[in-house]
Design a protein around this motif. Structure first.
Motif, PDB file in Angstrom:
ATOM      1  N   ALA B 137       0.828  -1.204   0.000  1.00  0.00           N
ATOM      2  CA  ALA B 137       0.000   0.000   0.000  1.00  0.00           C
ATOM      3  C   ALA B 137       0.863   1.256   0.000  1.00  0.00           C
ATOM      4  O   ALA B 137       0.547   2.237  -0.665  1.00  0.00           O
ATOM      5  CB  ALA B 137      -0.927  -0.002   1.217  1.00  0.00           C
ATOM      6  N   GLY B 138       1.970   1.232   0.751  1.00  0.00           N
ATOM      7  CA  GLY B 138       2.815   2.418   0.836  1.00  0.00           C
ATOM      8  C   GLY B 138       2.076   3.562   1.513  1.00  0.00           C
ATOM      9  O   GLY B 138       1.040   3.353   2.148  1.00  0.00           O
ATOM     10  N   GLY B 139       2.627   4.754   1.387  1.00  0.00           N
ATOM     11  CA  GLY B 139       1.951   5.949   1.871  1.00  0.00           C
ATOM     12  C   GLY B 139       1.712   5.955   3.364  1.00  0.00           C
ATOM     13  O   GLY B 139       2.565   5.530   4.148  1.00  0.00           O
ATOM     14  N   ALA B 140       0.525   6.410   3.758  1.00  0.00           N
ATOM     15  CA  ALA B 140       0.227   6.622   5.170  1.00  0.00           C
ATOM     16  C   ALA B 140       0.202   5.299   5.933  1.00  0.00           C
ATOM     17  O   ALA B 140       0.756   5.197   7.027  1.00  0.00           O
ATOM     18  CB  ALA B 140      -1.113   7.335   5.320  1.00  0.00           C
ATOM     19  N   LEU B 141      -0.412   4.269   5.353  1.00  0.00           N
ATOM     20  CA  LEU B 141      -0.497   2.972   6.022  1.00  0.00           C
ATOM     21  C   LEU B 141       0.908   2.446   6.330  1.00  0.00           C
ATOM     22  O   LEU B 141       1.199   1.978   7.433  1.00  0.00           O
ATOM     23  CB  LEU B 141      -1.250   1.975   5.141  1.00  0.00           C
ATOM     24  CG  LEU B 141      -1.486   0.608   5.788  1.00  0.00           C
ATOM     25  CD1 LEU B 141      -2.426   0.743   6.954  1.00  0.00           C
ATOM     26  CD2 LEU B 141      -2.024  -0.393   4.772  1.00  0.00           C
ATOM     27  N   ASP B 142       1.786   2.562   5.322  1.00  0.00           N
ATOM     28  CA  ASP B 142       3.167   2.130   5.488  1.00  0.00           C
ATOM     29  C   ASP B 142       3.822   2.879   6.643  1.00  0.00           C
ATOM     30  O   ASP B 142       4.426   2.274   7.526  1.00  0.00           O
ATOM     31  CB  ASP B 142       3.928   2.393   4.180  1.00  0.00           C
ATOM     32  CG  ASP B 142       5.346   1.850   4.238  1.00  0.00           C
ATOM     33  OD1 ASP B 142       5.561   0.863   4.964  1.00  0.00           O
ATOM     34  OD2 ASP B 142       6.219   2.419   3.563  1.00  0.00           O
ATOM     35  N   ALA B 143       3.657   4.209   6.644  1.00  0.00           N
ATOM     36  CA  ALA B 143       4.291   5.021   7.690  1.00  0.00           C
ATOM     37  C   ALA B 143       3.794   4.621   9.068  1.00  0.00           C
ATOM     38  O   ALA B 143       4.590   4.398   9.991  1.00  0.00           O
ATOM     39  CB  ALA B 143       4.010   6.504   7.436  1.00  0.00           C
ATOM     40  N   VAL B 144       2.459   4.480   9.208  1.00  0.00           N
ATOM     41  CA  VAL B 144       1.887   4.149  10.513  1.00  0.00           C
ATOM     42  C   VAL B 144       2.371   2.777  10.981  1.00  0.00           C
ATOM     43  O   VAL B 144       2.850   2.607  12.111  1.00  0.00           O
ATOM     44  CB  VAL B 144       0.339   4.176  10.445  1.00  0.00           C
ATOM     45  CG1 VAL B 144      -0.252   3.578  11.706  1.00  0.00           C
ATOM     46  CG2 VAL B 144      -0.147   5.599  10.255  1.00  0.00           C
ATOM     47  N   LEU B 145       2.267   1.784  10.082  1.00  0.00           N
ATOM     48  CA  LEU B 145       2.661   0.424  10.471  1.00  0.00           C
ATOM     49  C   LEU B 145       4.138   0.341  10.833  1.00  0.00           C
ATOM     50  O   LEU B 145       4.517  -0.304  11.804  1.00  0.00           O
ATOM     51  CB  LEU B 145       2.349  -0.563   9.341  1.00  0.00           C
ATOM     52  CG  LEU B 145       0.874  -0.939   9.195  1.00  0.00           C
ATOM     53  CD1 LEU B 145       0.672  -1.843   7.982  1.00  0.00           C
ATOM     54  CD2 LEU B 145       0.393  -1.651  10.448  1.00  0.00           C
ATOM     55  N   MET B 146       4.977   1.030  10.063  1.00  0.00           N
ATOM     56  CA  MET B 146       6.410   0.928  10.338  1.00  0.00           C
ATOM     57  C   MET B 146       6.798   1.669  11.621  1.00  0.00           C
ATOM     58  O   MET B 146       7.686   1.243  12.344  1.00  0.00           O
ATOM     59  CB  MET B 146       7.223   1.454   9.143  1.00  0.00           C
ATOM     60  CG  MET B 146       7.249   0.483   7.983  1.00  0.00           C
ATOM     61  SD  MET B 146       7.908  -1.151   8.464  1.00  0.00           S
ATOM     62  CE  MET B 146       6.481  -2.199   8.247  1.00  0.00           C
ATOM     63  N   ARG B 147       6.103   2.789  11.934  1.00  0.00           N
ATOM     64  CA  ARG B 147       6.368   3.447  13.224  1.00  0.00           C
ATOM     65  C   ARG B 147       5.952   2.515  14.360  1.00  0.00           C
ATOM     66  O   ARG B 147       6.585   2.454  15.402  1.00  0.00           O
ATOM     67  CB  ARG B 147       5.633   4.780  13.325  1.00  0.00           C
ATOM     68  CG  ARG B 147       6.175   5.920  12.472  1.00  0.00           C
ATOM     69  CD  ARG B 147       7.606   6.304  12.751  1.00  0.00           C
ATOM     70  NE  ARG B 147       8.577   5.406  12.108  1.00  0.00           N
ATOM     71  CZ  ARG B 147       8.806   5.393  10.789  1.00  0.00           C
ATOM     72  NH1 ARG B 147       8.147   6.189   9.980  1.00  0.00           N
ATOM     73  NH2 ARG B 147       9.693   4.570  10.280  1.00  0.00           N
ATOM     74  N   PHE B 148       4.841   1.788  14.137  1.00  0.00           N
ATOM     75  CA  PHE B 148       4.387   0.839  15.149  1.00  0.00           C
ATOM     76  C   PHE B 148       5.446  -0.256  15.352  1.00  0.00           C
ATOM     77  O   PHE B 148       5.764  -0.625  16.485  1.00  0.00           O
ATOM     78  CB  PHE B 148       3.047   0.225  14.723  1.00  0.00           C
ATOM     79  CG  PHE B 148       2.440  -0.676  15.756  1.00  0.00           C
ATOM     80  CD1 PHE B 148       2.141  -0.200  17.024  1.00  0.00           C
ATOM     81  CD2 PHE B 148       2.176  -2.006  15.468  1.00  0.00           C
ATOM     82  CE1 PHE B 148       1.589  -1.044  17.980  1.00  0.00           C
ATOM     83  CE2 PHE B 148       1.627  -2.850  16.425  1.00  0.00           C
ATOM     84  CZ  PHE B 148       1.334  -2.360  17.684  1.00  0.00           C
TER      85      PHE B 148
END
Lengths: 314, 312
Positions: B137-148
Motif C-alpha cells: 500500500a505504501g503511503g500513510a499505512l506504510d508510515a503508521v505500520l512501520m512506526r508501530f
C-alpha cells in the motif's frame, strides 16, 4: 546536523508515546488488579477506597491521560507496592544494572572483535571453525541454564566464585566485587558475543577485498596497521549498528541473568513489578528502558557518521 | 550454447529463477523442480546443517512417539525413590518428587518443541500480513505500520512477553500467543522490503495491466518472492522462540506443573544443585541442542536461499 538531531528527537517522542500507549493498554486491559489490592489481609472496603483514590476505577483512556499529564510534569508516580516514588526505586537499582550491562557489553565487544578478526584473517582454518562454533553456541544457549551450570562448576564444585549478589555481606573490596561480577557479566554477554563476532567476521572479509587494503599493503605498511587502522575501522561501521540492535536483547536478558544470580538490578525490579501488577512502576521502568534503547540507536547513528565521513546527517 | 545455459542454471539457480527469466520460468513445473534439486545440492554441502536436520528429526520423532518410548508415566510418583540416582529402572534417576527424569524429558519435549513452532507460525502470519500491507500500500499505512514496528522494537521483547504473561496469567495458550505477538516485527520488516523490491518487477506491472486485483497480485506474484527470506527467518525464529519459552518457564510464567516442559523442569532444579546438579543439566542440554540445530539449519538455508544476506 542540528536538523538531524531535532528530527530524531521528535521521532523519539513519538516512539515513546507509542510504547507508553501499548504498555499502558496491556497492563490495564487484563482482568484483576494490583497485588496490593488483592492482598487477603486488606479489608475489601479499604481496598475499594484505595482503588477509588488511585483512580483505578476510571476508564483506561482517562487513566492514561492522567498518567501522561503527570509525566509531562516529570512525575512518574508512586510505586503501589513500595509506596515510594518510582524514580527513587529506579535510581537505587540503576547503578547495579549499568555495571552489569556495561561490563557485559565491554566484554562482548572485546571478545567478539578478536574472534571476528581472527576468523576473517584465517578464513576456513581451525580457528575460523572454532570461532564459528563458539558463535553458534552463544546464540543457542539459554542464558539462565548457562548461569546455573557456571554456578554448579565454579561455586558448588570449585568454590572459586560466589553464586549470588553483588558483594559479600561484609561489604568486600574491589576483588570481591569483581568476583561477584564475573559470572553474571559472562552469561549476559554470550548472545552479544555471538552476534557481534559473526558480523565482524563477514564485515572484515568484505572490507579486506577492497582496493585500498591492497594499496595500504603495497605502500609497505605493516600488517598490523593495515588490519587495525585501515580494515577494522571500516569493518566496524556495520558492527556498530548490530551493537545498538543488541541493546534491547541485553536489557531483556538482564531480567533472567539478574534472577539467576540474585543481582540487585532493574531487571529483577521489572520482573517483580510485573508480577505484582505495580502499574506506575511498570510504566516507569518501561519508559526508562525505551529511552535507553532510543539513545543507544541514536548514538550508533552518530558513531556511524564519525567512522564514515561519507555519511552526512540530513 | 545450450550446454552453457544449463551450467549457469546449476551454478546460480536462485538468480536464474528469480530475476533473469522472471515470471516465465516459474510457470514450468520441470524447471522449478530442478531448481529445488539444485538448491538441495547446495544445502547438502553444509554438513552442520545436515547434522541439525538429523537432530531435529530425532527430537520431533521422540516427542511424537513419547507414549511408546518413555519407560514410565511422566507424572507417576515413585514415593520411596525421591532423588534416586541412575538405575536400570530409572535411566537418569528421579527428581525431587520421585518422578522418572528420562520420561519427563521425553514428554517435556512435546511442549517445548511445539510452542516454538506454533508461536513462530503466529509471528510469521502477523508479520507477513502487516509487512505485505505496508509494503504494497505504501503511503500513510506504510508510515503508521512501520512506526508501530519501531515502537514495538523499542521495548525488549522478552520484557514485553514477561509483562503480558504476568498480567494475564501463564498458560500454554497465552504462552504461544505472547511469543507470537512479540516476535513478528522482524518478519514484517523482511516481508515489507521484499514486497517493495518485487513491486518494481516487470511481471507485477504486467499483472496489474491485465487487471489483476491487488490481493491476487500479492498472493501469486509478490509474496512468492518473499518465501525464501520467510523460510529463513521462520527457522531462526523457532530457535529464538524455544529459548524464550524456556526462559519464561524458568521464571514460572510458562506451562504449569505437573505437565513437564524443559523450561519448568529447570526452574525447579536450581534449588537442588548442591546434591543433584544433573537435574539441571539434562533439560538445558536438550534446549541447547534443539536451538543449535534450528540455528544451524536456518543459517544454511540463508546461505542457500538468500545469498544476498548470507554472512560470507
Amino acid at each position: 546536523m542540528t536538523t538531524f538531531l531535532i528530527r530524531r528527537l521528535l521521532q523519539s517522542v513519538l516512539l515513546l508515546f507509542i510504547v507508553s500507549v501499548v504498555i499502558f493498554t496491556i497492563v490495564h486491559a487484563a482482568p484483576g488488579g494490583p497485588a496490593v489490592l488483592i492482598n487477603p489481609e486488606i479489608d475489601p472496603r479499604t481496598a475499594q477506597e484505595f482503588a477509588e483514590q488511585l483512580g483505578l476505577n476510571d476508564p483506561v483512556p482517562v487513566q492514561y491521560g492522567r498518567w501522561l499529564g503527570n509525566v509531562a510534569r516529570f512525575d512518574l508516580g508512586l510505586s503501589l507496592q513500595h509506596s515510594v516514588p518510582t524514580t527513587t526505586l529506579i535510581r537505587e537499582r540503576f547503578p547495579a544494572s549499568l555495571l552489569l550491562a556495561g561490563s557485559a557489553m565491554a566484554l562482548a565487544t572485546v571478545v567478539a572483535l578478536v574472534l571476528g578478526i581472527v576468523s576473517a584473517l584465517k578464513r576456513y582454518s581451525v580457528w575460523d571453525y572454532s570461532a564459528t562454533l563458539v558463535a553458534f553456541l552463544g546464540l543457542s544457549v539459554p542464558g539462565f541454564w548457562l548461569g546455573i551450570m557456571l554456578i554448579i562448576v565454579f561455586s558448588v564444585k570449585l568454590g572459586w566464585l560466589p553464586s549470588s549478589g553483588m558483594a559479600s555481606d561484609q561489604g568486600g573490596g574491589f576483588v570481591d566485587r569483581v568476583k561477584h561480577l564475573v559470572m553474571p557479566a559472562f552469561v549476559l554477554s554470550t548472545f552479544a558475543v555471538a552476534q557481534l563476532a559473526r558480523y565482524t567476521r563477514s564485515s572484515m572479509i568484505e572490507v579486506l577485498r577492497n582496493d585500498y587494503i591492497r594499496t595500504a599493503r603495497a605502500k609497505g605498511l605493516s600488517e598490523r596497521i593495515v588490519i587495525l587502522q585501515h580494515a577494522l575501522r571500516n569493518a566496524l561501521i556495520p558492527v556498530i549498528t548490530v551493537l545498538a540492535v543488541t541493546t534491547p536483547r541485553l536489557i531483556g536478558g538482564a531480567v533472567i541473568t539478574e534472577t539467576v544470580f540474585a543481582w540487585p538490578g532493574m531487571g529483577r525490579l521489572a520482573a517483580n513489578a510485573a508480577f505484582t501488577r505495580d502499574y506506575p512502576l511498570v510504566m516507569a521502568i518501561t519508559m526508562c528502558v525505551a529511552v535507553l534503547v532510543i539513545t543507544s540507536n541514536l548514538l550508533a547513528d552518530l558513531c556511524y557518521g564519525m567512522l564514515d565521513p561519507r555519511i552526512t546527517f540530513k | 550454447m545450450a550446454g552453457q545455459t544449463i551450467e549457469r542454471a546449476r551454478a546460480a539457480p536462485a538468480q536464474v529463477a528469480g530475476t533473469d527469466r522472471g515470471v516465465w520460468s516459474r510457470e514450468g513445473q520441470s524447471s522449478s523442480r530442478s531448481g529445488v534439486r539444485a538448491l538441495w545440492r547446495r544445502f547438502r554441502r553444509n554438513r552442520l546443517a545436515i547434522v541439525g536436520i538429523v537432530v531435529l528429526m530425532a527430537f520431533y520423532g521422540l516427542a511424537f512417539a513419547a507414549p511408546w518410548v518413555a519407560p514410565h508415566d511422566p507424572d507417576r510418583i515413585f514415593l520411596m525413590q525421591r532423588f534416586a540416582g541412575p538405575s536400570a529402572e530409572h535411566w537418569l534417576g528421579t527428581d525431587e518428587t520421585g518422578r522418572d527424569v528420562f520420561s519427563r524429558l521425553i514428554y517435556g519435549s512435546r511442549v517445548s518443541l511445539t510452542v516454538g513452532l506454533i508461536a513462530t507460525l503466529v509471528a510469521v502470519s502477523i508479520g507477513t500480513i502487516l509487512g505485505a500491507a505496508a509494503g504494497y500500500a505504501g503511503g500513510a499505512l506504510d508510515a503508521v505500520l512501520m512506526r508501530f514496528v519501531d515502537g514495538m522494537l523499542t521495548i525488549p521483547t522478552f520484557f514485553l512477553a514477561l509483562l503480558v504473561l504476568a498480567v494475564f496469567g501463564p498458560s500454554l495458550r497465552n504462552l504461544v500467543i505472547v511469543i507470537g505477538l512479540t516476535s513478528w516485527m522482524i518478519v514484517a520488516r523482511v516481508v515489507r522490503s521484499e514486497v517493495l523490491r518485487a513491486k518494481q518487477e516487470e511481471f507485477v506491472g504486467a499483472a496489474r495491466s491485465i487487471g489483476a486485483s491487488p490481493l491476487r497480485i500479492l498472493r501469486f506474484h509478490v509474496l512468492p518472492q518473499a518465501v525464501p527470506s520467510l523460510i529463513v527467518s521462520a527457522t531462526l525464529g523457532v530457535a529464538h522462540a524455544i529459548i524464550v519459552e524456556s526462559s519464561l518457564s524458568y521464571l514460572g510464567l510458562g506451562v504449569r506443573p505437573p505437565t513437564s516442559t524443559w523450561g519448568n523442569m529447570l526452574s525447579g532444579s536450581q534449588a537442588y544443585i548442591w546434591n543433584r546438579p544433573d537435574l539441571a543439566l539434562y533439560p538445558g542440554l536438550l534446549i541447547l541442542l534443539s536451538v543449535l540445530a534450528f540455528n544451524m539449519v536456518g543459517d544454511a538455508l540463508r546461505d542457500t536461499l538468500d545469498p544476498r544476506q548470507s554472512g560470507s
